[in-house]
Design a protein around this motif. Sequence first.
Motif, short mmCIF file in Angstrom:
data_model
loop_
_atom_site.label_atom_id
_atom_site.label_comp_id
_atom_site.label_asym_id
_atom_site.label_seq_id
_atom_site.Cartn_x
_atom_site.Cartn_y
_atom_site.Cartn_z
N LEU A 1 0.83 -1.20 0.00
CA LEU A 1 0.00 0.00 0.00
C LEU A 1 0.87 1.26 0.00
CD1 LEU A 1 -2.79 1.22 0.07
CD2 LEU A 1 -2.83 0.90 2.55
N ILE A 2 1.98 1.23 0.73
CA ILE A 2 2.90 2.37 0.76
C ILE A 2 3.45 2.65 -0.64
CG2 ILE A 2 5.16 3.16 1.60
CD1 ILE A 2 4.50 1.69 4.24
N GLN A 3 3.80 1.59 -1.36
CA GLN A 3 4.30 1.74 -2.73
C GLN A 3 3.24 2.39 -3.62
OE1 GLN A 3 5.69 -1.90 -4.49
NE2 GLN A 3 6.06 -0.98 -6.49
N SER A 4 1.99 1.98 -3.46
CA SER A 4 0.90 2.58 -4.24
C SER A 4 0.73 4.05 -3.89
CB SER A 4 -0.40 1.81 -3.97
OG SER A 4 -1.48 2.43 -4.61
N LEU A 5 0.83 4.36 -2.59
CA LEU A 5 0.72 5.76 -2.16
C LEU A 5 1.89 6.59 -2.69
CD1 LEU A 5 -0.57 5.53 1.53
CD2 LEU A 5 -1.72 6.58 -0.41
N ASP A 6 3.08 6.02 -2.72
CA ASP A 6 4.24 6.74 -3.27
C ASP A 6 3.99 7.15 -4.71
OD1 ASP A 6 5.91 6.84 -1.06
OD2 ASP A 6 6.80 4.87 -1.46
N GLU A 7 3.41 6.26 -5.48
CA GLU A 7 3.10 6.57 -6.88
C GLU A 7 2.07 7.69 -6.98
OE1 GLU A 7 1.86 2.86 -8.52
OE2 GLU A 7 3.86 1.94 -8.40
N GLU A 8 1.04 7.63 -6.12
CA GLU A 8 0.02 8.67 -6.12
C GLU A 8 0.60 10.01 -5.67
OE1 GLU A 8 -3.86 10.46 -6.34
OE2 GLU A 8 -2.74 8.90 -7.38
N ILE A 9 1.45 9.97 -4.65
CA ILE A 9 2.09 11.20 -4.15
C ILE A 9 2.96 11.82 -5.24
CG2 ILE A 9 3.84 12.05 -2.54
CD1 ILE A 9 2.65 10.04 -0.49
N ALA A 10 3.73 10.99 -5.95
CA ALA A 10 4.59 11.50 -7.03
C ALA A 10 3.75 12.17 -8.12
CB ALA A 10 5.42 10.37 -7.60
N ARG A 11 2.62 11.53 -8.46
CA ARG A 11 1.74 12.11 -9.49
C ARG A 11 1.20 13.47 -9.06
NH1 ARG A 11 -3.41 13.02 -10.61
NH2 ARG A 11 -4.14 12.20 -8.62
N LEU A 12 0.74 13.55 -7.82
CA LEU A 12 0.18 14.80 -7.31
C LEU A 12 1.25 15.87 -7.16
CD1 LEU A 12 -2.25 13.30 -4.64
CD2 LEU A 12 -2.92 14.50 -6.73
N GLU A 13 2.44 15.48 -6.72
CA GLU A 13 3.53 16.46 -6.57
C GLU A 13 3.88 17.07 -7.93
OE1 GLU A 13 4.73 17.86 -4.11
OE2 GLU A 13 4.98 16.54 -2.37
N GLU A 14 3.93 16.25 -8.95
CA GLU A 14 4.25 16.75 -10.29
C GLU A 14 3.15 17.70 -10.78
OE1 GLU A 14 5.28 15.07 -14.80
OE2 GLU A 14 4.80 13.69 -13.16
N LEU A 15 1.91 17.30 -10.57
CA LEU A 15 0.78 18.13 -10.98
C LEU A 15 0.81 19.49 -10.29
CD1 LEU A 15 -2.10 18.49 -12.28
CD2 LEU A 15 -2.99 17.48 -10.18
N LEU A 16 1.02 19.47 -8.96
CA LEU A 16 0.97 20.71 -8.19
C LEU A 16 2.21 21.57 -8.39
CD1 LEU A 16 -0.64 19.21 -4.97
CD2 LEU A 16 -1.72 20.72 -6.64
N ALA A 17 3.36 20.94 -8.62
CA ALA A 17 4.57 21.72 -8.92
C ALA A 17 4.37 22.51 -10.21
CB ALA A 17 5.78 20.80 -9.02
N ASN A 18 3.74 21.89 -11.17
CA ASN A 18 3.43 22.58 -12.42
C ASN A 18 2.44 23.72 -12.19
OD1 ASN A 18 3.43 22.83 -15.38
ND2 ASN A 18 1.34 22.06 -15.26
N ARG A 19 1.47 23.50 -11.27
CA ARG A 19 0.51 24.55 -10.97
C ARG A 19 1.19 25.70 -10.20
NH1 ARG A 19 -4.96 24.12 -12.06
NH2 ARG A 19 -4.09 22.42 -13.30
N ASP A 20 2.12 25.39 -9.30
CA ASP A 20 2.88 26.43 -8.59
C ASP A 20 3.59 27.34 -9.60
OD1 ASP A 20 2.15 25.25 -6.20
OD2 ASP A 20 4.04 24.18 -5.94
N ARG A 21 4.20 26.71 -10.60
CA ARG A 21 4.93 27.47 -11.61
C ARG A 21 3.98 28.37 -12.40
NH1 ARG A 21 5.48 26.90 -16.76
NH2 ARG A 21 4.41 24.88 -16.75
N LYS A 22 2.79 27.85 -12.70
CA LYS A 22 1.82 28.65 -13.45
C LYS A 22 1.36 29.87 -12.66
CE LYS A 22 -0.11 25.19 -16.60
NZ LYS A 22 -1.34 24.51 -17.07
N VAL A 23 1.16 29.68 -11.35
CA VAL A 23 0.76 30.81 -10.51
C VAL A 23 1.85 31.88 -10.52
CG1 VAL A 23 0.24 31.53 -8.14
CG2 VAL A 23 -0.71 29.40 -9.03
N PHE A 24 3.09 31.44 -10.38
CA PHE A 24 4.23 32.38 -10.40
C PHE A 24 4.25 33.17 -11.70
CE2 PHE A 24 8.62 32.98 -11.95
CZ PHE A 24 9.06 33.90 -11.01
N HIS A 25 4.15 32.48 -12.82
CA HIS A 25 4.22 33.18 -14.11
C HIS A 25 2.99 34.05 -14.35
CE1 HIS A 25 7.95 31.64 -15.75
NE2 HIS A 25 7.64 30.44 -15.29
#
Length: 693
Positions: free
Chosen positions: A514-538
């Motif tokens: 289950l931890i491995q599955s959560l790691d994959e979900e966390i990585a997906r969300l981190e990538e999505l939100l990091a991209n959104r952080d950059r968009k807010v900045f720009h």
Amino acid sequence: MQKNVLNVSNNFRRMAIKSTLSILFFVCSYLVMIVFGLAWVLLCALIAYALGIYVGGFITAFLGLGLMGMGLFIFFFLIKFIFSPAIKIDRSQFLEINKEQQPALFKLIHETVGEVKTNFPKKVYLTADINASVFYDATFWSMFFPVKKNLMIGIGLMNSVSTLELKAILAHEFGHFSQRSMKLGSYVFNVNKVIYNLLHENDSYASWLNGWSSLSSFFLLFSKGAVVIIQGIQNILMKTYKPLNLNYRGLSREMEFHADAVAASVTGSVPLISALLRIEFADQALATLLDFYSNKIPSSKKTNNIYPQHLFLIQHLAKNTEMPLIDGLPYLSLEDYKKFQGTKLVLEDQWSSHPSTLQRIEKLAALNQATTGDASGISVQLLSNLEQIQQFLSAQYFEGLNYETVPKNLEIEDFTVLYLARDQEHSFPKLYKGYFNMRDPYNLFEEEVFDHPISQEAADLEQIINDEIIAEINSLNIANADKNILTEIANGYLDIKTFDYDGTKYNSETADILIQSLDEEIARLEELLANRDRKVFHFFLNEAKSLDNLAEFKAHYLNYKKGTVNMLVQREVYLQLLQSSYFIQAPTAYDQIGQNLSVLKSLELPFKEQIKLLLADAVYLELMESKVRSRFNDYLNSNASYFQYDHYNYPEINLLYDVMADYSVLVFNTHFKLKKSLLEFQADIRCSVNQDL
């Protein structure tokens, strides 16, 4: 009651049949083991008797007793669940009520019981929390003899739902016991507990066996023999447990959907849907309130009645997130709910399986039952002597707290003033919709970006920061929190053998999957939100460019980036020192204390250097109280040993802990101030652009 929605589904029938077959398989397997256990006892008795008659002697007598004991221990293992104590609900914090005391509430309960066609509860209790349930003290024998159920209603729940919504919740709870088909669930529930008892709840049995073994080395030999046979029995039970539990989970989910259908037939689909959507939001409001009073312990402030303040926070948080209020309660959409959805991890009450809230809502919406009854009025208004009851239950939240002086009571007016002032001080502009409550502004830029701003893809900020992205932030936070707990379970730091996650049952051995599955979900969300952080900045970079204000925008961001880099270093130094000091609070061998102190002292060096930097920086000095500055200087001038002769030097240790706490708060507050300054500057830019349009 509208009967057409109460016909059980094909899936319900299928799971009921599978559960019945699983029960029969277990019963047959168990009876075989009982017969084996009895045969073993008789065989051991016969051998012991034969040895006594034909051999005789002291050693032979002990050998006979050992064989008898081994047989009895095996047999008792197989039947010990019968003697396990009832699973009792602690009622010490419950307030029992009756019809004479609460006529309006009892009228509602009578109406609900009549429409559901079930029995009136044996007793009715009020509690302090946000919950409602029908419960009884469960034992093995409750499968065979009727047990009257009790009803528990939380005042926090009544503070958060309308009268019609409360009726829907009660109809759901009573619905579990209104249909004959629900009896099967009780059998599966109890069989699961029997197997769980035989597999996991063996501490007292093991203690008894060890006590017998300690009487003689002869008995130790036979106890080991009993353990080997019991382990074989447990292996058989484990194979039986898996399919039975899997079928139970499926049946239990269907039972929840069926109870929801009962509620929908009584009040319609919408009242239960709206209650389900609001409950976690109300939980968050209560957690916010309790956090407020936790921070008021040093100043000796509390309240005699948290519930008017809880309702105020429900309404205030709704307004802040632009939720409409209907009859004093917020209306939450599915998008709103996802922003406040709580953990998917269930560590307690695993036998009461529930599908997810979203799954229940989908089923209720598909039933599409029209609302029947008056939807107006908050249900807590049903209670007589309301303030007296609220004060009695509110006191539970403050039990055991230590105040330096007699605490001052905050009435709703005082609380409102203090909370709104704190909220203003600790909140960010509303145009961010809470995005930066859980995220930090983007700081991975190069300085050249201010000279050549990238054109923004989105036409407006609302396209970048919306309800969907706020829900994703919440999902990330939940996933990280759940992963941390699961990691402790997997590493053995939490003694939890089984748990539920998102409606599925797991054990500690499968936590890593289950931890491995959560790691994959966390990585997906981190990538999505990091991209959104950059968009807010720009987005704001282009806004600043349009106002010819790039220089000030750049200064704010560089200042914030510098503060963030400093904060990361400061936090790492603090965490290393904190971890190195844990041994002080735990039993530690003398020779190990010396080694641990050497590590702690080495980590104090960078910590002290960071404190010197704080004392030399005007940004930190602005928020540094005089008593904190004095403690910092005392600490820097000290050369503490922390341990002398054979005991700790607690004045030195207390100074260290005080300084670490001061340091942590100062670093957090300074970074928060820089973040708030930047976000308010951006909000001003946005306001200026809108005025120019």
